[in-house]
Write an enzyme that holds these catalytic residues in place. Structure first.
Site, PDB file in Angstrom:
ATOM      1  N   ARG A  89     -15.164  -6.504 -13.883  1.00  0.00           N
ATOM      2  CA  ARG A  89     -13.813  -6.987 -14.212  1.00  0.00           C
ATOM      3  C   ARG A  89     -13.741  -8.500 -14.399  1.00  0.00           C
ATOM      4  O   ARG A  89     -12.968  -8.984 -15.223  1.00  0.00           O
ATOM      5  CB  ARG A  89     -12.834  -6.556 -13.131  1.00  0.00           C
ATOM      6  CG  ARG A  89     -12.704  -5.032 -13.106  1.00  0.00           C
ATOM      7  CD  ARG A  89     -11.451  -4.639 -12.424  1.00  0.00           C
ATOM      8  NE  ARG A  89     -11.363  -3.211 -12.239  1.00  0.00           N
ATOM      9  CZ  ARG A  89     -10.544  -2.628 -11.376  1.00  0.00           C
ATOM     10  NH1 ARG A  89      -9.746  -3.358 -10.632  1.00  0.00           N
ATOM     11  NH2 ARG A  89     -10.510  -1.329 -11.266  1.00  0.00           N
ATOM     12  N   ASP A 125       5.124  -4.749  -7.011  1.00  0.00           N
ATOM     13  CA  ASP A 125       3.660  -4.756  -6.978  1.00  0.00           C
ATOM     14  C   ASP A 125       3.181  -6.194  -7.172  1.00  0.00           C
ATOM     15  O   ASP A 125       3.848  -6.986  -7.850  1.00  0.00           O
ATOM     16  CB  ASP A 125       3.078  -3.870  -8.087  1.00  0.00           C
ATOM     17  CG  ASP A 125       1.654  -3.432  -7.774  1.00  0.00           C
ATOM     18  OD1 ASP A 125       1.455  -2.263  -7.380  1.00  0.00           O
ATOM     19  OD2 ASP A 125       0.722  -4.267  -7.893  1.00  0.00           O
TER      20      ASP A 125
HETATM   21  C1  LIG Z   1      -3.601   2.645  -5.609  1.00  0.00           C
HETATM   22  S1  LIG Z   1      -2.109   1.852  -6.088  1.00  0.00           S
HETATM   23  C2  LIG Z   1      -0.899   2.907  -5.326  1.00  0.00           C
HETATM   24  C3  LIG Z   1       0.247   3.234  -6.237  1.00  0.00           C
HETATM   25  C4  LIG Z   1       1.281   4.196  -5.666  1.00  0.00           C
HETATM   26  N1  LIG Z   1       1.893   3.655  -4.474  1.00  0.00           N
HETATM   27  C5  LIG Z   1       0.672   5.536  -5.389  1.00  0.00           C
HETATM   28  O1  LIG Z   1       0.455   5.886  -4.221  1.00  0.00           O
HETATM   29  O2  LIG Z   1       0.402   6.263  -6.332  1.00  0.00           O
HETATM   30  C6  LIG Z   1      -2.118   0.410  -5.018  1.00  0.00           C
HETATM   31  C7  LIG Z   1      -1.226  -0.712  -5.532  1.00  0.00           C
HETATM   32  O3  LIG Z   1      -1.086  -1.699  -4.495  1.00  0.00           O
HETATM   33  C8  LIG Z   1      -0.986  -2.954  -5.119  1.00  0.00           C
HETATM   34  N2  LIG Z   1      -1.286  -4.039  -4.150  1.00  0.00           N
HETATM   35  C9  LIG Z   1      -2.483  -4.392  -3.620  1.00  0.00           C
HETATM   36  N3  LIG Z   1      -2.357  -5.460  -2.841  1.00  0.00           N
HETATM   37  C10 LIG Z   1      -1.037  -5.799  -2.856  1.00  0.00           C
HETATM   38  C11 LIG Z   1      -0.281  -6.848  -2.247  1.00  0.00           C
HETATM   39  N4  LIG Z   1      -0.845  -7.775  -1.459  1.00  0.00           N
HETATM   40  N5  LIG Z   1       1.040  -6.896  -2.488  1.00  0.00           N
HETATM   41  C12 LIG Z   1       1.631  -5.977  -3.287  1.00  0.00           C
HETATM   42  N6  LIG Z   1       0.966  -4.976  -3.908  1.00  0.00           N
HETATM   43  C13 LIG Z   1      -0.353  -4.889  -3.687  1.00  0.00           C
HETATM   44  C14 LIG Z   1      -1.982  -2.878  -6.257  1.00  0.00           C
HETATM   45  O4  LIG Z   1      -1.737  -3.827  -7.275  1.00  0.00           O
HETATM   46  C15 LIG Z   1      -1.821  -1.435  -6.718  1.00  0.00           C
HETATM   47  O5  LIG Z   1      -0.984  -1.327  -7.849  1.00  0.00           O
END
Ligand SMILES: C[S@@+](CC[C@H](N)C(=O)[O-])C[C@H]1O[C@@H](n2cnc3c(N)ncnc32)[C@H](O)[C@@H]1O
Length: 283
Positions: free
Chosen positions: A39, A149
């Site tokens: 990436r 997010d």
């Molecule tokens: C695997 S996805 C989960 C999406 C959804 N909640 C689900 O369960 O299908 C995890 C998300 O957490 C976000 N994320 C990671 N670290 C974060 C942070 N410090 N603050 C806000 N969002 C964060 C990522 O960008 C990502 O879009």
């Protein structure tokens, strides 16, 4: 290694890990090494740099806010889907049904939900579509879903409310009917559901501008990227923003660790708040 990929020393990998932890609270395991190379190499090449060390120096010394955000966006994992871990939506429907149909409800037709770590929007849109279908009365309520997010790319994608037809694969015909189609065969979130969801970029490690209280918080498959102290701090803050007896939904592989005593486990990864913020002002 792909010809465009830049080699990553142990020291450089450690520096990337420290940086993404400092910026986003994300703790990367050794298994993420390949992801880091694939990436970030593209970004490094685009900046006309040729090593990770040069890139990290650039970010530290004169990286713009956009370049730092691009670093974060590149290292998040955004996997999601509509009706993921779907028993949560059945639980939510029953719980909200109790509020909507309670003649003496203290909410005064007001409902506030938060999808924290919403990725490309499938989670908050699933909440909106399933609740509006189960409780049509909500169309006349002051009903809002905040969806946040850290990754600004996924937030922009989520705002469009447009998805590929294949994103509905595996859903029952009843659920598929909840979505609209456009002329090109894409899936569209119907306006009545789209209009109640507000997307914002928000880093869960930083200050949260909203004050709650929320009737429910979904924070699913986000904490898995954080270490235990970071998870515990975040879940405690969420408890403070939830109304008493309101619910926190977390991912199936997650748990509340040492802050579990602040909540009551009422179902698979469904927690009811014992503390709360009933006296706070509106979100
Ligand atoms: C695997 S996805 C989960 C999406 C959804 N909640 C689900 O369960 O299908 C995890 C998300 O957490 C976000 N994320 C990671 N670290 C974060 C942070 N410090 N603050 C806000 N969002 C964060 C990522 O960008 C990502 O879009």
């Amino acid at each position: 290694m792909d010809s465009g990929e830049i080699s990553l020393s142990d020291r450089e990998f450690e520096a990337v890990r420290n940086k993404v932890y400092d910026l986003a609270g994300i703790s990367m395991s050794d298994a993420k090494r390949t992801l880091v190379v694939s990436r970030l190499s593209k970004i490094i090449r685009r900046l006309n740099l040729d090593t990770f060390t040069a890139y990290l120096d650039h970010l530290d010394r004169n990286g713009s806010a956009d370049e730092v955000q691009e670093f974060i966006n590149a290292l998040t994992t955004n996997l999601t889907r509509f009706f993921r871990e779907d028993h949560h939506f059945d639980h939510l429907n029953d719980y909200i049904g109790g509020i909507v149909n309670d003649p003496a409800n203290p909410n005064k037709s007001r409902l506030r939900l938060w999808s924290a770590g919403c990725s490309t929007g499938q989670e908050p849109y699933t909440i909106a579509l399933s609740l509006l279908a189960a409780h049509p009365k909500l169309k006349t309520w002051d009903f809002k879903i905040l969806a946040t997010d850290i990754d600004t790319n996924v937030v922009e994608k989520a705002k469009t409310g447009v998805y590929k037809a294949g994103d509905l694969s595996g859903l029952s015909p009843e659920r598929v009917k909840l979505f609209d189609r456009d002329g090109a065969g894409n899936v569209r979130i119907p306006d009545h559901a789209r209009s109640i969801v507000t997307f914002k970029s928000l880093n869960l490690m930083e200050a949260w501008p909203m004050r709650g209280p929320f009737d429910a918080i979904f924070c699913r498959n986000v904490a898995i990227y954080f270490n235990k102290p970071t998870q515990e701090k975040m879940f405690t803050r969420m408890g403070e923003l939830l109304k008493p007896n309101a619910f926190l939904y977390i991912g199936h592989s997650e748990n509340l660790n040492s802050v579990a005593d602040k909540f009551k486990l009422v179902g698979k990864t469904v927690y009811q708040n014992k503390l709360g913020a009933s006296a706070r002002s509106a979100a």
